[in-house]
Design a protein around this motif. Structure first.
Motif, PDB file in Angstrom:
ATOM      1  N   UNK A  86       4.708  -0.965 109.500  1.00 22.92           N
ATOM      2  CA  UNK A  86       5.538   0.130 109.829  1.00 22.92           C
ATOM      3  C   UNK A  86       5.321   0.144 111.340  1.00 22.92           C
ATOM      4  N   UNK A  87       4.066   0.185 111.861  1.00 27.03           N
ATOM      5  CA  UNK A  87       3.664   0.295 113.293  1.00 27.03           C
ATOM      6  C   UNK A  87       4.681  -0.982 114.250  1.00 27.03           C
ATOM      7  N   UNK A  88       4.608  -2.110 113.778  1.00 26.38           N
ATOM      8  CA  UNK A  88       5.339  -3.032 114.353  1.00 26.38           C
ATOM      9  C   UNK A  88       6.800  -3.027 114.533  1.00 26.38           C
ATOM     10  N   UNK A  89       7.302  -2.558 113.261  1.00 31.32           N
ATOM     11  CA  UNK A  89       8.770  -2.290 113.181  1.00 31.32           C
ATOM     12  C   UNK A  89       9.037  -1.059 114.082  1.00 31.32           C
ATOM     13  N   UNK A  90       8.203  -0.309 113.940  1.00 36.87           N
ATOM     14  CA  UNK A  90       8.683   1.042 114.672  1.00 36.87           C
ATOM     15  C   UNK A  90       8.584   0.860 116.020  1.00 36.87           C
ATOM     16  N   UNK A  91       7.596   0.213 116.579  1.00 36.58           N
ATOM     17  CA  UNK A  91       7.379  -0.163 118.018  1.00 36.58           C
ATOM     18  C   UNK A  91       8.465  -1.061 118.613  1.00 36.58           C
ATOM     19  N   UNK A  92       8.992  -2.120 117.789  1.00 35.20           N
ATOM     20  CA  UNK A  92       9.967  -2.852 118.408  1.00 35.20           C
ATOM     21  C   UNK A  92      11.357  -1.955 118.517  1.00 35.20           C
ATOM     22  N   UNK A  93      11.428  -1.298 117.382  1.00 37.88           N
ATOM     23  CA  UNK A  93      12.798  -0.673 117.508  1.00 37.88           C
ATOM     24  C   UNK A  93      12.692   0.560 118.500  1.00 37.88           C
ATOM     25  N   UNK A  94      11.775   1.387 118.668  1.00 39.31           N
ATOM     26  CA  UNK A  94      11.497   2.400 119.540  1.00 39.31           C
ATOM     27  C   UNK A  94      11.620   2.005 121.146  1.00 39.31           C
ATOM     28  N   UNK A  95      10.759   0.697 121.320  1.00 35.24           N
ATOM     29  CA  UNK A  95      10.550   0.392 122.576  1.00 35.24           C
ATOM     30  C   UNK A  95      11.836  -0.220 123.164  1.00 35.24           C
ATOM     31  N   UNK A  96      12.695  -1.003 122.026  1.00 38.44           N
ATOM     32  CA  UNK A  96      14.046  -1.686 122.436  1.00 38.44           C
ATOM     33  C   UNK A  96      15.026  -0.262 123.000  1.00 38.44           C
ATOM     34  N   UNK A  97      15.050   0.533 121.946  1.00 36.53           N
ATOM     35  CA  UNK A  97      16.061   1.556 122.339  1.00 36.53           C
ATOM     36  C   UNK A  97      15.553   2.479 123.611  1.00 36.53           C
ATOM     37  N   UNK A  98      14.437   2.589 123.535  1.00 33.98           N
ATOM     38  CA  UNK A  98      13.879   3.200 125.031  1.00 33.98           C
ATOM     39  C   UNK A  98      14.236   2.518 126.284  1.00 33.98           C
ATOM     40  N   UNK A 142       7.314   1.124 103.981  1.00 34.87           N
ATOM     41  CA  UNK A 142       6.982   0.522 105.137  1.00 34.87           C
ATOM     42  C   UNK A 142       8.405   1.153 106.162  1.00 34.87           C
ATOM     43  N   UNK A 143       9.403   1.558 105.380  1.00 36.08           N
ATOM     44  CA  UNK A 143      10.416   2.033 105.951  1.00 36.08           C
ATOM     45  C   UNK A 143      10.057   3.620 106.453  1.00 36.08           C
ATOM     46  N   UNK A 148       8.611   7.218 111.048  1.00 40.44           N
ATOM     47  CA  UNK A 148       7.705   8.353 111.529  1.00 40.44           C
ATOM     48  C   UNK A 148       6.981   7.871 112.786  1.00 40.44           C
ATOM     49  N   UNK A 149       6.919   6.658 113.027  1.00 44.71           N
ATOM     50  CA  UNK A 149       6.479   5.903 114.259  1.00 44.71           C
ATOM     51  C   UNK A 149       7.654   5.708 115.551  1.00 44.71           C
ATOM     52  N   UNK A 150       8.676   5.614 114.912  1.00 43.83           N
ATOM     53  CA  UNK A 150       9.640   5.228 116.105  1.00 43.83           C
ATOM     54  C   UNK A 150      10.152   6.366 117.052  1.00 43.83           C
ATOM     55  N   UNK A 151      10.292   7.795 116.690  1.00 47.21           N
ATOM     56  CA  UNK A 151      10.743   8.681 117.592  1.00 47.21           C
ATOM     57  C   UNK A 151       9.710   9.253 118.608  1.00 47.21           C
ATOM     58  N   UNK A 152       8.399   9.389 118.101  1.00 49.92           N
ATOM     59  CA  UNK A 152       7.498   9.905 119.340  1.00 49.92           C
ATOM     60  C   UNK A 152       7.310   8.796 120.502  1.00 49.92           C
ATOM     61  N   UNK A 205       1.062   9.692 113.461  1.00 51.53           N
ATOM     62  CA  UNK A 205       2.124  10.029 112.465  1.00 51.53           C
ATOM     63  C   UNK A 205       2.198   8.943 111.416  1.00 51.53           C
ATOM     64  N   UNK A 206       1.851   7.630 111.919  1.00 54.09           N
ATOM     65  CA  UNK A 206       1.682   6.621 110.858  1.00 54.09           C
ATOM     66  C   UNK A 206       0.854   6.897 109.795  1.00 54.09           C
ATOM     67  N   UNK A 207      -0.309   7.397 109.928  1.00 54.39           N
ATOM     68  CA  UNK A 207      -1.048   7.548 108.884  1.00 54.39           C
ATOM     69  C   UNK A 207      -0.618   8.797 108.080  1.00 54.39           C
TER      70      UNK A 207
END
Length: 273
Positions: A86-98, A142-143, A148-152, A205-207
């Motif tokens: 979840x952290x890997x996917x959230x990091x890729x999505x959030x950093x890409x969008x940011x 995982x979703x 939860x990881x993506x937005x912060x 938030x991931x935990x």
């Protein structure tokens, strides 16, 4: 003054050093130890019954048994795998969008408003939709963590990019840096403190998301152990699982703090007195 008439010089000792006589690790451990002692005292005297909350000694025994039979280590492995994905996917999505939203005005117009709209929706409320879309296997769990990881992380990386001093950008342009050179040497290093702060929030938030995810149709993981313990009124097992969650979160925070010390050596900060 000495016998020869010279003034005896005394070394200057900072006030904070003179005050600090107890090792810091000992001061930090004092609070938890006192809390455990009070907890054990209340349990021994019968003020706190085992039906409400098991004693620290009983919890230690149960934790040792769960480790010995392998159930706790197996559950930790499953939960860690879910958080990592979840952290890997959230990091890729959030950093890409940011990056798209922070570096380009067209990106901000296209991305930022929808992200701000979606982030106001509690991710826990989307669990029923995830179950319908992804079933009851690993994907919805995982979703949930990914969401939860993506937005912060997105908010902090975006704010870090937009918070870079414009004079530094102008200085880089004056030195002849290309657009990519500005991003690489000025913008990204300037956004790094915000990104690491966002990563710390995201890990926490991931935990939290993992707790919710593993309460839904899970057949393994720490949350599954907690659900089983709830059904059998085993407060000792529940507390063991909560302690494991706390230590895993603490370890994750330690990793990010270590990364901050390594990656932000160029930015000395106030560390307290």
């Amino acid at each position: 003054m000495t016998d020869s008439g010279a003034i005896a010089l005394q070394p200057i000792v900072p006030r904070a050093t003179r005050r600090t006589r107890v090792p810091r690790w000992l001061r930090r451990a004092t609070g938890p130890v006192l809390l455990l002692a009070l907890w054990q005292l209340l349990s021994t005297t019968g003020v706190l019954t085992s039906d409400v909350l098991a004693s620290p000694g009983r919890i230690a025994e149960v934790g040792r048994d769960l480790i010995t039979d392998g159930s706790l280590t197996s559950a930790m492995g499953t939960s860690l795998r879910r958080v990592a994905l979840g952290l890997l996917f959230g990091t890729v999505v959030s950093v890409g969008l940011a990056l798209f939203s922070g570096l380009f005005r067209i990106g901000e117009d296209l991305v930022d408003a929808p992200v701000q709209m979606v982030r106001t929706v509690p991710f826990v409320g989307l669990i029923p939709l995830f179950i319908i879309w992804f079933g009851i296997g690993e994907s919805p769990k995982v979703a949930i963590i990914t969401l939860g990881v993506t937005f912060p992380l997105y908010l902090n990386v975006y704010a870090g990019i937009r918070g870079v001093d414009s004079q530094l950008v102008e200085a880089g342009e004056s030195l002849g840096l290309s657009r990519w050179g500005l991003v690489r040497h000025v913008v990204l290093p300037g956004a790094l403190p915000g990104a690491l702060t966002g990563l710390r929030y995201s890990l926490g938030i991931a935990w939290l998301a993992l707790v919710f995810a593993e309460q839904v149709n899970a057949d393994s993981g720490i949350g599954f152990l907690m659900v089983q313990a709830r059904d059998f009124l085993r407060t000792d097992v529940i507390v063991v699982c909560l302690i494991v969650y706390a230590f895993l979160g603490l370890f994750a925070d330690f990793v990010v703090r270590s990364l901050e010390r390594v990656l932000l050596q160029w930015r000395p900060t106030f560390t307290g007195r």
